[in-house]
Design a protein around this motif. Structure first.
Motif, short mmCIF file in Angstrom:
data_model
loop_
_atom_site.label_atom_id
_atom_site.label_comp_id
_atom_site.label_asym_id
_atom_site.label_seq_id
_atom_site.Cartn_x
_atom_site.Cartn_y
_atom_site.Cartn_z
N ASP A 162 10.55 11.82 58.11
CA ASP A 162 9.98 11.52 56.79
C ASP A 162 11.11 11.17 55.84
OD1 ASP A 162 11.34 13.88 56.52
OD2 ASP A 162 9.58 15.10 56.10
N PHE A 163 12.20 10.61 56.39
CA PHE A 163 13.46 10.57 55.68
C PHE A 163 14.16 9.22 55.92
CE2 PHE A 163 17.63 12.90 54.82
CZ PHE A 163 17.26 13.44 53.61
N PHE B 21 10.85 19.83 58.86
CA PHE B 21 12.27 20.09 58.66
C PHE B 21 12.59 21.59 58.72
CE2 PHE B 21 16.15 20.71 56.16
CZ PHE B 21 17.00 19.85 56.82
N SER C 23 18.72 15.12 61.82
CA SER C 23 17.68 15.02 60.79
C SER C 23 18.26 14.96 59.38
CB SER C 23 16.73 16.21 60.94
OG SER C 23 15.48 15.94 60.36
N MET D 78 20.67 16.44 58.27
CA MET D 78 20.86 17.83 57.86
C MET D 78 22.24 18.05 57.25
SD MET D 78 20.26 21.39 59.94
CE MET D 78 18.46 21.44 59.78
N THR D 79 22.22 18.59 56.05
CA THR D 79 23.46 18.90 55.33
C THR D 79 24.16 20.10 55.98
OG1 THR D 79 22.47 18.12 53.29
CG2 THR D 79 24.41 19.55 53.08
N GLY E 6 12.66 23.90 52.82
CA GLY E 6 13.85 24.23 53.60
C GLY E 6 15.03 23.31 53.37
N THR E 7 14.93 22.44 52.37
CA THR E 7 16.02 21.48 52.14
C THR E 7 17.01 21.99 51.09
OG1 THR E 7 14.69 20.37 50.45
CG2 THR E 7 14.58 19.48 52.70
N THR E 8 18.13 21.29 51.02
CA THR E 8 19.13 21.60 50.00
C THR E 8 18.59 21.26 48.60
OG1 THR E 8 20.11 19.45 50.54
CG2 THR E 8 21.18 21.39 51.45
N ASP F 112 17.63 13.65 48.67
CA ASP F 112 18.96 13.10 48.95
C ASP F 112 19.07 11.66 48.43
OD1 ASP F 112 18.40 15.34 50.63
OD2 ASP F 112 20.14 14.82 51.85
N GLU G 205 27.23 16.45 49.54
CA GLU G 205 26.80 17.01 50.83
C GLU G 205 27.27 16.12 51.99
OE1 GLU G 205 22.56 18.17 50.61
OE2 GLU G 205 22.78 18.00 48.45
N1 ARG Z 1 19.97 16.84 53.56
C1 ARG Z 1 18.93 17.73 53.17
C2 ARG Z 1 19.09 19.07 53.85
O1 ARG Z 1 19.82 19.18 54.79
C3 ARG Z 1 17.56 17.18 53.45
C4 ARG Z 1 17.32 16.78 54.87
C5 ARG Z 1 15.88 16.42 55.14
N2 ARG Z 1 15.76 15.76 56.38
C6 ARG Z 1 14.62 15.23 56.88
N3 ARG Z 1 14.67 14.58 57.99
N4 ARG Z 1 13.49 15.38 56.24
O2 ARG Z 1 18.49 20.03 53.47
#
Ligand code: ARG
Length: 258
Positions: free
Chosen positions: A43-44, A83, A100, A102-103, A151-153, A195, A218
């Motif tokens: 979704d990103f 996520f 994903s 992911m930070t 669950g995101t940053t 992001d 990040e």
């Molecule tokens: N970079 C952010 C985090 O790590 C958002 C990542 C969301 N990724 C996604 N595929 N929806 O929290």
């Protein structure tokens, strides 16, 4: 029949049986190529999203992980999930790697192992296109309803702001950023925090605009289980090399048009 004729026939038969066994077993050896189960939340865009035409999961992260796996001799299976379910799924061994966007954070690094970074990002505030509401920073979100993915940053950033200032933001939590942006377009939230590179992509493909960037500096990494040190080393070596190739540039060109 002469003994030599018998021997010749026997040799031919053994050869035929040998070839038959090899043909029979070959697919088994092929499919014993180890499969890397890759978890992602599609979704990103442009990192992972569903291709409208094929229904397949595509994006920078997907092509990256496929390229690394190919280099390392693995097959790849893409597994979609929310996520906030990725780290639990990795720890429970339902997946082997997270790709994903992911930070890399200290908190997450307590429970999973990250590769070297492959991308950097900040957070952005987006609003409906043409909206008169133009938040320039978190202070402007006070008293508003703001969407983030669970669950995101981004969720963390808002939560920390609320906790440290005692001010109130109505944080609306979504399983998916696509749903959050949809709700923004539909007027159900005032803004979405997401992001910055993904915000830029949504600005191109949806009816939303970026009004502010919050510098959070990040870095994205792939994640594996802490105990999978051999896999981590393989990925790091492959990644270090791959980031300098024209193949990586081609992936970026394909998804970012740069
Ligand atoms: N970079 C952010 C985090 O790590 C958002 C990542 C969301 N990724 C996604 N595929 N929806 O929290």
């Amino acid at each position: 029949m002469r003994i030599t004729t018998l021997i010749v026939i026997a040799v031919i038969l053994i050869a035929i049986i040998g070839v038959a066994i090899v043909i029979e077993l070959a697919p088994m050896y092929q499919s014993s190529k180890k499969v890397l189960r890759v978890g992602t939340s599609p979704d990103f865009p442009p990192f992972e999203y569903i291709d409208n035409k094929t229904g397949e999961v595509v994006g920078i992260d997907i092509d990256l992980v496929k390229a690394l796996a190919k280099k390392l001799g693995y097959d790849v299976q893409i597994i979609q999930m929310d996520f906030d379910g990725l780290i639990p799924a990795l720890i429970n061994k339902q997946i082997d790697i997270i790709a994903s966007g992911m930070t890399i954070t200290n908190e997450r690094a307590q429970v999973v192992a990250f590769t070297i970074p492959y991308w950097r990002s900040d957070q952005a505030i987006v609003v409906r296109r043409g909206s008169s509401f133009k938040p320039m920073g978190l202070d402007d979100l006070v008293g508003r309803t703001v969407g983030v993915q669970s669950g995101t940053t981004a969720q963390d950033l808002l939560q920390k702001y609320v906790n440290s200032t005692g001010k109130q933001i109505n944080i609306k939590i979504y399983t998916s950023y696509v749903l959050a942006v949809q709700d923004l377009e539909n007027g159900n939230v005032d803004a979405v925090v997401i992001d910055s590179p993904v915000a830029s992509m949504f600005e191109r493909i949806r009816n939303v605009n970026i009004t502010a960037v919050i510098p959070t500096n990040e870095s994205y990494g792939l994640a594996v289980r802490k105990e999978d040190t051999a896999l981590l080393n393989q990925l790091n070596n492959a990644l270090k090399e791959f980031l300098n190739t024209t193949d990586w540039q081609a992936i970026l060109q394909k998804y970012l048009g740069v």
